[in-house]
Design a protein around this motif. Structure first.
Motif, PDB file in Angstrom:
ATOM      1  N   PHE A   1       0.820  -1.216   0.000  1.00 40.45           N
ATOM      2  CA  PHE A   1       0.000   0.000   0.000  1.00 40.45           C
ATOM      3  C   PHE A   1       0.854   1.265   0.000  1.00 40.45           C
ATOM      4  O   PHE A   1       0.350   2.353  -0.308  1.00 40.45           O
ATOM      5  CB  PHE A   1      -0.951  -0.007   1.200  1.00 40.45           C
ATOM      6  N   LEU A   2       2.140   1.148   0.297  1.00 42.21           N
ATOM      7  CA  LEU A   2       3.005   2.316   0.312  1.00 42.21           C
ATOM      8  C   LEU A   2       3.628   2.604  -1.048  1.00 42.21           C
ATOM      9  O   LEU A   2       3.607   3.738  -1.520  1.00 42.21           O
ATOM     10  CB  LEU A   2       4.119   2.133   1.352  1.00 42.21           C
ATOM     11  N   CYS A   3       4.203   1.571  -1.671  1.00 43.36           N
ATOM     12  CA  CYS A   3       4.881   1.793  -2.952  1.00 43.36           C
ATOM     13  C   CYS A   3       4.056   1.359  -4.161  1.00 43.36           C
ATOM     14  O   CYS A   3       4.449   1.595  -5.304  1.00 43.36           O
ATOM     15  CB  CYS A   3       6.238   1.089  -2.964  1.00 43.36           C
ATOM     16  N   ASN A   4       2.935   0.662  -3.889  1.00 44.12           N
ATOM     17  CA  ASN A   4       2.024   0.240  -4.959  1.00 44.12           C
ATOM     18  C   ASN A   4       2.683  -0.687  -5.969  1.00 44.12           C
ATOM     19  O   ASN A   4       2.324  -0.708  -7.143  1.00 44.12           O
ATOM     20  CB  ASN A   4       1.445   1.466  -5.681  1.00 44.12           C
ATOM     21  N   ARG A   5       3.665  -1.456  -5.495  1.00 39.83           N
ATOM     22  CA  ARG A   5       4.346  -2.432  -6.348  1.00 39.83           C
ATOM     23  C   ARG A   5       4.055  -3.841  -5.859  1.00 39.83           C
ATOM     24  O   ARG A   5       3.754  -4.068  -4.694  1.00 39.83           O
ATOM     25  CB  ARG A   5       5.853  -2.175  -6.334  1.00 39.83           C
ATOM     26  N   HIS A   6       4.155  -4.809  -6.777  1.00 32.92           N
ATOM     27  CA  HIS A   6       3.908  -6.204  -6.452  1.00 32.92           C
ATOM     28  C   HIS A   6       5.192  -6.812  -5.895  1.00 32.92           C
ATOM     29  O   HIS A   6       6.151  -7.029  -6.632  1.00 32.92           O
ATOM     30  CB  HIS A   6       3.454  -6.951  -7.711  1.00 32.92           C
ATOM     31  N   GLU A   7       5.203  -7.071  -4.583  1.00 35.36           N
ATOM     32  CA  GLU A   7       6.398  -7.561  -3.904  1.00 35.36           C
ATOM     33  C   GLU A   7       6.016  -8.598  -2.852  1.00 35.36           C
ATOM     34  O   GLU A   7       4.834  -8.893  -2.655  1.00 35.36           O
ATOM     35  CB  GLU A   7       7.135  -6.393  -3.213  1.00 35.36           C
ATOM     36  N   ASP A   8       7.004  -9.131  -2.147  1.00 32.24           N
ATOM     37  CA  ASP A   8       6.734  -9.956  -0.978  1.00 32.24           C
ATOM     38  C   ASP A   8       6.192  -9.025   0.105  1.00 32.24           C
ATOM     39  O   ASP A   8       6.864  -8.060   0.491  1.00 32.24           O
ATOM     40  CB  ASP A   8       8.014 -10.629  -0.477  1.00 32.24           C
ATOM     41  N   VAL A   9       4.989  -9.309   0.592  1.00 35.33           N
ATOM     42  CA  VAL A   9       4.353  -8.401   1.539  1.00 35.33           C
ATOM     43  C   VAL A   9       3.970  -9.112   2.833  1.00 35.33           C
ATOM     44  O   VAL A   9       3.952 -10.338   2.915  1.00 35.33           O
ATOM     45  CB  VAL A   9       3.092  -7.742   0.932  1.00 35.33           C
ATOM     46  N   ALA A  10       3.675  -8.304   3.836  1.00 31.09           N
ATOM     47  CA  ALA A  10       3.183  -8.789   5.116  1.00 31.09           C
ATOM     48  C   ALA A  10       2.027  -7.888   5.533  1.00 31.09           C
ATOM     49  O   ALA A  10       1.950  -6.722   5.130  1.00 31.09           O
ATOM     50  CB  ALA A  10       4.290  -8.761   6.164  1.00 31.09           C
ATOM     51  N   LEU A  11       1.139  -8.423   6.360  1.00 34.29           N
ATOM     52  CA  LEU A  11       0.047  -7.615   6.884  1.00 34.29           C
ATOM     53  C   LEU A  11       0.583  -6.847   8.089  1.00 34.29           C
ATOM     54  O   LEU A  11       1.021  -7.427   9.075  1.00 34.29           O
ATOM     55  CB  LEU A  11      -1.128  -8.497   7.298  1.00 34.29           C
ATOM     56  N   PHE A  12       0.568  -5.540   7.988  1.00 37.86           N
ATOM     57  CA  PHE A  12       1.038  -4.657   9.051  1.00 37.86           C
ATOM     58  C   PHE A  12      -0.195  -4.091   9.740  1.00 37.86           C
ATOM     59  O   PHE A  12      -0.952  -3.318   9.161  1.00 37.86           O
ATOM     60  CB  PHE A  12       1.890  -3.541   8.454  1.00 37.86           C
ATOM     61  N   SER A  13      -0.406  -4.496  10.989  1.00 36.86           N
ATOM     62  CA  SER A  13      -1.597  -4.092  11.725  1.00 36.86           C
ATOM     63  C   SER A  13      -1.197  -3.275  12.948  1.00 36.86           C
ATOM     64  O   SER A  13      -0.506  -3.765  13.847  1.00 36.86           O
ATOM     65  CB  SER A  13      -2.385  -5.327  12.164  1.00 36.86           C
ATOM     66  N   ALA A  14      -1.613  -2.003  12.977  1.00 34.04           N
ATOM     67  CA  ALA A  14      -1.263  -1.098  14.075  1.00 34.04           C
ATOM     68  C   ALA A  14      -2.528  -0.597  14.755  1.00 34.04           C
ATOM     69  O   ALA A  14      -3.543  -0.327  14.107  1.00 34.04           O
ATOM     70  CB  ALA A  14      -0.451   0.077  13.547  1.00 34.04           C
ATOM     71  N   ILE A  15      -2.467  -0.475  16.072  1.00 32.97           N
ATOM     72  CA  ILE A  15      -3.611   0.026  16.838  1.00 32.97           C
ATOM     73  C   ILE A  15      -3.576   1.551  16.865  1.00 32.97           C
ATOM     74  O   ILE A  15      -2.577   2.153  17.253  1.00 32.97           O
ATOM     75  CB  ILE A  15      -3.583  -0.526  18.280  1.00 32.97           C
ATOM     76  N   THR A  16      -4.671   2.147  16.428  1.00 34.49           N
ATOM     77  CA  THR A  16      -4.719   3.604  16.370  1.00 34.49           C
ATOM     78  C   THR A  16      -4.824   4.215  17.764  1.00 34.49           C
ATOM     79  O   THR A  16      -5.463   3.645  18.664  1.00 34.49           O
ATOM     80  CB  THR A  16      -5.908   4.084  15.515  1.00 34.49           C
ATOM     81  N   LYS A  17      -4.184   5.353  17.940  1.00 36.01           N
ATOM     82  CA  LYS A  17      -4.245   6.076  19.213  1.00 36.01           C
ATOM     83  C   LYS A  17      -5.429   7.034  19.246  1.00 36.01           C
ATOM     84  O   LYS A  17      -5.719   7.645  20.273  1.00 36.01           O
ATOM     85  CB  LYS A  17      -2.939   6.850  19.424  1.00 36.01           C
ATOM     86  N   HIS A  18      -6.103   7.161  18.118  1.00 31.94           N
ATOM     87  CA  HIS A  18      -7.254   8.066  18.046  1.00 31.94           C
ATOM     88  C   HIS A  18      -8.472   7.407  18.673  1.00 31.94           C
ATOM     89  O   HIS A  18      -8.810   6.264  18.355  1.00 31.94           O
ATOM     90  CB  HIS A  18      -7.544   8.421  16.587  1.00 31.94           C
TER      91      HIS A  18
END
Length: 220
Positions: free
Chosen positions: A156-173
Protein backbone atom coordinates in the motif's frame (compact mmCIF):
# COMPACT_ATOMS: atom_id res chain seq x y z
CA UNK A 1 26.19 25.53 -4.13
CA UNK A 2 23.50 22.98 -4.89
CA UNK A 3 20.47 23.20 -2.63
CA UNK A 4 18.94 19.71 -2.09
CA UNK A 5 15.23 19.64 -2.90
CA UNK A 6 14.52 16.17 -4.31
CA UNK A 7 13.20 13.71 -1.74
CA UNK A 8 13.68 9.98 -2.20
CA UNK A 9 10.15 9.24 -3.42
CA UNK A 10 10.41 12.10 -5.91
CA UNK A 11 13.72 10.80 -7.23
CA UNK A 12 12.12 7.38 -7.65
CA UNK A 13 9.36 9.00 -9.69
CA UNK A 14 11.95 10.79 -11.82
CA UNK A 15 13.78 7.50 -12.44
CA UNK A 16 10.50 5.83 -13.39
CA UNK A 17 9.51 8.55 -15.87
CA UNK A 18 13.03 8.72 -17.25
CA UNK A 19 12.98 4.97 -17.81
CA UNK A 20 9.66 5.14 -19.64
CA UNK A 21 10.91 7.90 -21.92
CA UNK A 22 14.22 6.14 -22.51
CA UNK A 23 12.34 2.98 -23.53
CA UNK A 24 10.10 4.95 -25.88
CA UNK A 25 13.07 6.67 -27.52
CA UNK A 26 14.79 3.31 -28.04
CA UNK A 27 11.90 1.15 -29.15
CA UNK A 28 9.09 3.31 -30.57
CA UNK A 29 9.33 4.43 -34.20
CA UNK A 30 6.35 6.80 -34.22
CA UNK A 31 7.59 10.32 -33.30
CA UNK A 32 4.14 11.36 -32.12
CA UNK A 33 4.04 8.53 -29.59
CA UNK A 34 7.51 9.40 -28.32
CA UNK A 35 6.55 13.04 -27.91
CA UNK A 36 3.40 12.01 -26.06
CA UNK A 37 5.50 9.97 -23.61
CA UNK A 38 7.95 12.86 -23.32
CA UNK A 39 5.16 15.32 -22.49
CA UNK A 40 3.63 12.92 -19.96
CA UNK A 41 6.96 12.29 -18.24
CA UNK A 42 7.75 15.98 -17.98
CA UNK A 43 4.27 16.84 -16.71
CA UNK A 44 4.28 14.18 -13.99
CA UNK A 45 7.70 15.29 -12.80
CA UNK A 46 6.67 18.94 -12.60
CA UNK A 47 3.46 18.01 -10.76
CA UNK A 48 5.54 16.23 -8.13
CA UNK A 49 7.28 19.51 -7.25
CA UNK A 50 4.53 22.10 -6.70
CA UNK A 51 6.87 24.34 -4.70
CA UNK A 52 9.84 24.21 -7.08
CA UNK A 53 11.69 27.42 -7.76
CA UNK A 54 12.23 28.61 -11.33
CA UNK A 55 15.77 27.19 -11.38
CA UNK A 56 14.62 23.86 -9.94
CA UNK A 57 11.84 23.63 -12.52
CA UNK A 58 14.33 24.31 -15.31
CA UNK A 59 16.46 21.46 -14.02
CA UNK A 60 13.50 19.08 -14.06
CA UNK A 61 12.40 20.20 -17.52
CA UNK A 62 15.71 19.12 -19.01
CA UNK A 63 14.16 15.67 -19.39
CA UNK A 64 12.42 17.06 -22.49
CA UNK A 65 15.80 17.39 -24.25
CA UNK A 66 16.99 13.80 -23.73
CA UNK A 67 17.18 11.20 -26.48
CA UNK A 68 20.03 8.73 -26.00
CA UNK A 69 20.76 6.20 -23.25
CA UNK A 70 23.90 8.12 -22.32
CA UNK A 71 21.94 11.36 -21.94
CA UNK A 72 19.37 9.72 -19.68
CA UNK A 73 22.08 8.21 -17.50
CA UNK A 74 23.96 11.50 -17.26
CA UNK A 75 20.74 13.32 -16.40
CA UNK A 76 19.99 11.04 -13.44
CA UNK A 77 23.57 11.35 -12.22
CA UNK A 78 23.37 15.15 -12.48
CA UNK A 79 20.41 15.14 -10.09
CA UNK A 80 22.18 13.26 -7.28
CA UNK A 81 23.68 16.41 -5.69
CA UNK A 82 20.13 17.71 -5.27
CA UNK A 83 18.89 14.72 -3.24
CA UNK A 84 17.52 15.76 0.16
CA UNK A 85 18.48 13.31 2.89
CA UNK A 86 16.12 11.71 5.37
CA UNK A 87 16.69 13.56 8.69
CA UNK A 88 19.46 12.03 10.79
CA UNK A 89 18.12 10.06 13.74
CA UNK A 90 19.83 8.49 16.74
CA UNK A 91 19.23 5.33 18.72
CA UNK A 92 18.22 7.47 21.69
CA UNK A 93 15.55 9.17 19.58
CA UNK A 94 14.22 5.79 18.47
CA UNK A 95 13.90 4.66 22.08
CA UNK A 96 11.91 7.81 22.89
CA UNK A 97 9.54 7.10 20.00
CA UNK A 98 8.81 3.64 21.41
CA UNK A 99 9.09 4.09 25.19
CA UNK A 100 7.05 0.98 26.04
CA UNK A 101 9.36 -1.34 24.11
CA UNK A 102 12.15 -2.58 26.36
CA UNK A 103 15.38 -3.80 24.78
CA UNK A 104 14.07 -2.85 21.35
CA UNK A 105 16.01 -4.21 18.42
CA UNK A 106 17.23 -1.26 16.37
CA UNK A 107 18.41 -1.05 12.75
CA UNK A 108 22.04 -0.29 11.96
CA UNK A 109 21.75 3.46 11.51
CA UNK A 110 25.34 3.76 10.27
CA UNK A 111 24.60 1.49 7.30
CA UNK A 112 21.73 3.57 5.93
CA UNK A 113 21.95 5.72 2.82
CA UNK A 114 19.80 8.60 4.03
CA UNK A 115 19.52 10.03 0.52
CA UNK A 116 17.44 7.04 -0.54
CA UNK A 117 15.18 6.80 2.47
CA UNK A 118 11.55 7.93 2.60
CA UNK A 119 10.75 6.14 5.84
CA UNK A 120 12.75 4.05 8.28
CA UNK A 121 11.33 0.57 8.74
CA UNK A 122 12.62 -2.57 10.39
CA UNK A 123 11.31 -5.89 11.69
CA UNK A 124 11.87 -7.55 15.05
CA UNK A 125 11.52 -11.24 14.18
CA UNK A 126 11.43 -12.25 17.85
CA UNK A 127 8.25 -10.27 18.53
CA UNK A 128 6.76 -10.30 15.01
CA UNK A 129 6.63 -6.53 15.02
CA UNK A 130 7.32 -3.94 12.36
CA UNK A 131 8.55 -0.51 13.40
CA UNK A 132 8.10 2.47 11.13
CA UNK A 133 9.50 5.97 11.59
CA UNK A 134 8.55 8.92 9.42
CA UNK A 135 9.25 12.68 9.67
CA UNK A 136 5.80 14.25 9.42
CA UNK A 137 5.80 18.04 9.28
CA UNK A 138 9.30 18.16 10.72
CA UNK A 139 8.66 15.82 13.65
CA UNK A 140 9.56 12.13 13.87
CA UNK A 141 6.57 9.84 14.34
CA UNK A 142 6.94 6.20 15.33
CA UNK A 143 4.45 3.42 14.63
CA UNK A 144 4.66 -0.19 15.73
CA UNK A 145 2.40 -3.02 14.71
CA UNK A 146 1.98 -6.73 14.27
CA UNK A 147 3.85 -8.09 11.27
CA UNK A 148 2.36 -11.16 9.56
CA UNK A 149 4.15 -12.29 6.37
CA UNK A 150 1.90 -13.53 3.57
CA UNK A 151 2.68 -14.10 -0.10
CA UNK A 152 3.19 -11.81 -3.05
CA UNK A 153 0.91 -8.83 -3.11
CA UNK A 154 0.63 -5.09 -3.70
CA UNK A 155 2.24 -2.88 -1.07
CA UNK A 156 0.00 0.00 0.00
CA UNK A 157 3.01 2.32 0.31
CA UNK A 158 4.88 1.79 -2.95
CA UNK A 159 2.02 0.24 -4.96
CA UNK A 160 4.35 -2.43 -6.35
CA UNK A 161 3.91 -6.20 -6.45
CA UNK A 162 6.40 -7.56 -3.90
CA UNK A 163 6.73 -9.96 -0.98
CA UNK A 164 4.35 -8.40 1.54
CA UNK A 165 3.18 -8.79 5.12
CA UNK A 166 0.05 -7.61 6.88
CA UNK A 167 1.04 -4.66 9.05
CA UNK A 168 -1.60 -4.09 11.73
CA UNK A 169 -1.26 -1.10 14.08
CA UNK A 170 -3.61 0.03 16.84
CA UNK A 171 -4.72 3.60 16.37
CA UNK A 172 -4.25 6.08 19.21
CA UNK A 173 -7.25 8.07 18.05
CA UNK A 174 -10.33 7.60 20.24
CA UNK A 175 -13.82 8.87 19.46
CA UNK A 176 -15.14 11.35 22.01
CA UNK A 177 -17.61 8.94 23.62
CA UNK A 178 -15.57 5.75 23.25
CA UNK A 179 -15.58 3.20 26.07
CA UNK A 180 -12.39 2.76 28.15
CA UNK A 181 -11.54 -0.52 26.41
CA UNK A 182 -12.07 0.87 22.89
CA UNK A 183 -9.43 0.12 20.32
CA UNK A 184 -9.21 0.03 16.55
CA UNK A 185 -6.57 -1.68 14.48
CA UNK A 186 -5.62 -0.41 11.04
CA UNK A 187 -4.11 -3.02 8.74
CA UNK A 188 -2.42 -2.78 5.38
CA UNK A 189 -0.14 -4.94 3.26
CA UNK A 190 3.38 -3.59 3.19
CA UNK A 191 6.69 -4.74 1.70
CA UNK A 192 8.54 -7.26 3.84
CA UNK A 193 11.79 -5.51 2.93
CA UNK A 194 11.58 -1.77 3.66
CA UNK A 195 14.76 -1.19 1.63
CA UNK A 196 12.97 -2.50 -1.45
CA UNK A 197 9.94 -0.37 -0.61
CA UNK A 198 12.08 2.74 -0.28
CA UNK A 199 13.49 2.08 -3.76
CA UNK A 200 9.98 1.75 -5.19
CA UNK A 201 7.90 4.42 -3.47
CA UNK A 202 7.00 7.41 -5.65
CA UNK A 203 4.29 9.07 -3.55
CA UNK A 204 3.92 9.62 0.20
CA UNK A 205 0.16 10.28 0.22
CA UNK A 206 -0.77 6.79 1.47
CA UNK A 207 2.08 6.78 3.98
CA UNK A 208 1.15 10.13 5.51
CA UNK A 209 -2.55 9.21 5.62
CA UNK A 210 -1.68 5.99 7.47
CA UNK A 211 0.56 7.83 9.94
CA UNK A 212 -2.18 10.34 10.71
CA UNK A 213 -4.84 7.64 11.09
CA UNK A 214 -2.73 5.62 13.51
CA UNK A 215 -1.41 8.52 15.57
CA UNK A 216 -4.70 10.40 15.60
CA UNK A 217 -3.01 13.65 14.63
CA UNK A 218 -4.46 15.85 11.95
CA UNK A 219 -1.34 18.00 11.97
CA UNK A 220 1.93 17.40 13.74
Amino acid sequence: MNQPFIRNHQYNLIKKQTGLLKNACSNVSDPKVVESVRYSAQSKMIEAFPDATELQQQLLEKIATLHTAEQFQHYLESLEPYLAEFPQITGKQLNKLFPKIKKMKQPDLTALDYRHLTYLGWVDIATNKLFLVYPLNGKFVGIEGRFTPTNKGVCFLCNRHEDVALFSAITKHRPAKASPDYYKAIGNYVCVDSEVCNKNITDVTALEKFVREVTGYEEI
